[in-house]
Design an enzyme around this catalytic site. Structure first.
Site, PDB file in Angstrom:
ATOM      1  N   LEU A   1       0.870  -1.177   0.000  1.00 51.63           N
ATOM      2  CA  LEU A   1       0.000   0.000   0.000  1.00 51.63           C
ATOM      3  C   LEU A   1       0.906   1.226   0.000  1.00 51.63           C
ATOM      4  O   LEU A   1       1.520   1.565   1.006  1.00 51.63           O
ATOM      5  CB  LEU A   1      -0.918  -0.005   1.226  1.00 51.63           C
ATOM      6  CG  LEU A   1      -1.874  -1.200   1.328  1.00 51.63           C
ATOM      7  CD1 LEU A   1      -2.858  -0.996   2.473  1.00 51.63           C
ATOM      8  CD2 LEU A   1      -2.621  -1.415   0.022  1.00 51.63           C
ATOM      9  N   LEU A   2       1.001   1.850  -1.156  1.00 55.12           N
ATOM     10  CA  LEU A   2       1.927   2.960  -1.377  1.00 55.12           C
ATOM     11  C   LEU A   2       1.163   4.280  -1.280  1.00 55.12           C
ATOM     12  O   LEU A   2       0.302   4.571  -2.101  1.00 55.12           O
ATOM     13  CB  LEU A   2       2.558   2.797  -2.756  1.00 55.12           C
ATOM     14  CG  LEU A   2       3.826   3.581  -3.111  1.00 55.12           C
ATOM     15  CD1 LEU A   2       4.903   3.396  -2.048  1.00 55.12           C
ATOM     16  CD2 LEU A   2       4.342   3.136  -4.470  1.00 55.12           C
ATOM     17  N   SER A   3       1.480   5.065  -0.253  1.00 56.65           N
ATOM     18  CA  SER A   3       0.695   6.275   0.031  1.00 56.65           C
ATOM     19  C   SER A   3       1.256   7.528  -0.621  1.00 56.65           C
ATOM     20  O   SER A   3       0.555   8.528  -0.733  1.00 56.65           O
ATOM     21  CB  SER A   3       0.632   6.499   1.541  1.00 56.65           C
ATOM     22  OG  SER A   3       1.916   6.826   2.042  1.00 56.65           O
ATOM     23  N   GLY A   4       2.528   7.504  -0.987  1.00 60.89           N
ATOM     24  CA  GLY A   4       3.190   8.718  -1.459  1.00 60.89           C
ATOM     25  C   GLY A   4       4.122   9.292  -0.416  1.00 60.89           C
ATOM     26  O   GLY A   4       4.903  10.190  -0.697  1.00 60.89           O
TER      27      GLY A   4
ATOM     28  N   SER B   1       6.162   4.281   3.278  1.00 51.31           N
ATOM     29  CA  SER B   1       5.742   3.217   2.369  1.00 51.31           C
ATOM     30  C   SER B   1       6.671   3.108   1.163  1.00 51.31           C
ATOM     31  O   SER B   1       6.824   2.028   0.578  1.00 51.31           O
ATOM     32  CB  SER B   1       4.290   3.423   1.918  1.00 51.31           C
ATOM     33  OG  SER B   1       4.132   4.649   1.225  1.00 51.31           O
TER      34      SER B   1
ATOM     35  N   CYS C   1      -9.885   3.106  10.255  1.00 53.44           N
ATOM     36  CA  CYS C   1      -9.462   3.135   8.858  1.00 53.44           C
ATOM     37  C   CYS C   1      -8.587   1.928   8.538  1.00 53.44           C
ATOM     38  O   CYS C   1      -8.702   1.322   7.472  1.00 53.44           O
ATOM     39  CB  CYS C   1      -8.713   4.428   8.572  1.00 53.44           C
ATOM     40  SG  CYS C   1      -8.285   4.633   6.846  1.00 53.44           S
TER      41      CYS C   1
ATOM     42  N   GLY D   1       3.598   0.814   5.485  1.00 51.81           N
ATOM     43  CA  GLY D   1       4.691   1.549   6.106  1.00 51.81           C
ATOM     44  C   GLY D   1       4.487   1.824   7.576  1.00 51.81           C
ATOM     45  O   GLY D   1       5.081   2.759   8.113  1.00 51.81           O
TER      46      GLY D   1
ATOM     47  N   CYS E   1      -6.369  10.223   8.720  1.00 53.15           N
ATOM     48  CA  CYS E   1      -5.985   9.280   7.672  1.00 53.15           C
ATOM     49  C   CYS E   1      -6.710   9.573   6.361  1.00 53.15           C
ATOM     50  O   CYS E   1      -7.936   9.682   6.339  1.00 53.15           O
ATOM     51  CB  CYS E   1      -6.318   7.869   8.159  1.00 53.15           C
ATOM     52  SG  CYS E   1      -5.944   6.571   7.000  1.00 53.15           S
TER      53      CYS E   1
END
Length: 361
Positions: free
Chosen positions: A16-19, A23, A107, A130, A203
């Site tokens: 799960l890549l958040s920016g 992560s 969440c 992350g 979140c």
């Protein structure tokens, strides 16, 4: 506990890549082991983009750059409706009842390890995030959620409501690092977001202010502010849901400092206490209900706990009054204990996170 290629074997891994930087370093950690994870960006934004200051576009740009750098596929997963239907409903139902909810906790259960799994995560053996947390497997083969060595960044408290099947699929590749070490890795690897600041808001909601978030759904409901000790009216609040037990800033009343010590939802009254450190702002004993057991059910008495995201763990004994209900007897005086908060329980050495339940008072 570090991760290694052998333990992951040929498992299919979703990141799960958040920016954010955390992560992004997760992707690096997996790729350096010779693994080739698929990356996913969970898209959740405000309902009317033009009314909100949201950083989601920048987040996606960062995530795209990191995935491209390591040759990983990136897919955008829209969980917008699930977030507003589930997490927002949970939050507003709680604050309307005068409680103090934690949207980020739900969440993780309902979106990151919930809705995502229903949409795409079910195709993968492991979901990597992350989070600053670790896991370990005991002699019985049971997987436990364990704390990070970084006490400030540790996020086990935000993960203490996930289900056991979600924990079994969870992978935390940077959980054994200190935050500073993650930054060093990001800069050494020339990640595009190496110097990007950590997000501070709710979140997925970027820069959205919590009070604005609540006001949008519940509006305002003015009522009296009363000094608890004297019964004197000192002002008017705009809605009980804008205040939390133990709050001492942003009150806007003269003659302070003031501390929020009680809410009367039925009468719409906010009770405050005057002084720098009022006794009424502290508790040592309080009940917890609907306790969610991580990994397995247990009935320990000597534990440590926390009620908010802080580095401190407080020693306590638990007095069990039901299968999932107990009274916390803390050895420390705890400031700002509020109904609706999660009491997150750990073992005596605050190594394993055992679960969490809702404070009732």
């Amino acid at each position: 506990m570090t991760i290694d290629e052998q333990s992951l074997g040929d498992k299919r891994i979703a990141v799960l890549l958040s920016g954010g930087v955390d992560s992004s370093v997760v992707v690096y950690e997996l790729v350096r082991l010779g693994l080739h994870p698929d990356c996913f960006y969970i898209k959740i934004g405000p309902e009317e983009q033009e009314e909100w200051d949201c950083s989601s576009e920048e987040d996606l740009e960062m995530a795209t750059a990191v995935a491209h750098k390591y040759g990983c596929r990136l897919e955008v997963i829209d969980c917008h409706q699930e977030y507003w239907d589930k997490v927002t409903k949970y939050t507003m139902d709680k604050v309307r009842a005068g409680l103090t909810p934690n949207p980020d906790v739900m969440c993780n259960r309902l979106i990151k390890f919930g809705a995502f799994d229903e949409k795409r995560g079910r195709d993968y053996d492991l979901i990597a995030t992350g989070h600053y947390a670790q896991t370990e497997v005991d002699g019985e083969g049971l997987k436990w959620l364990c704390t990070s060595p970084d006490p400030v960044k540790d996020q086990t408290d935000f993960l203490a409501q996930i289900y056991d099947w979600q924990l079994k699929k969870a992978l935390f590749p940077i959980g054994h690092y200190m935050k500073d070490e993650v930054r060093v890795i990001a800069e050494r690897e020339h990640l595009v977001n190496a110097k990007r600041k950590d997000s501070q808001g709710i979140c997925f909601l970027g820069k959205v202010n919590y009070n604005d978030y609540v006001r949008r759904y519940l509006g305002e409901q003015p009522g009296d502010v009363i000094e608890l000790e004297t019964g004197r009216r000192i002002g008017e609040h705009k809605g009980l849901w804008f205040h939390t037990i133990g709050q001492r800033k942003g009150m806007g009343f003269g003659g302070g400092p003031w501390f929020v010590v009680k809410k009367d939802v039925g009468m719409n009254i906010l009770y405050v206490s005057h002084g720098y450190d009022p006794e009424t702002a502290y508790k040592q004993d309080f009940p917890v209900r609907d306790f969610h057991f991580l990994t397995k059910r247990w009935m320990l008495s000597d534990v440590t706990f926390k009620i908010r995201h802080t580095p401190e763990y407080h020693p306590a004994t638990l007095e069990w009054v039901g299968d999932d209900e107990f009274v916390v007897h803390s050895k420390d005086r705890i400031h700002g204990v509020a109904p609706g908060q999660f009491c997150v329980v750990y073992d005596e050495h605050h190594h394993r996170c055992l679960g969490s339940g809702e404070i009732t008072i």
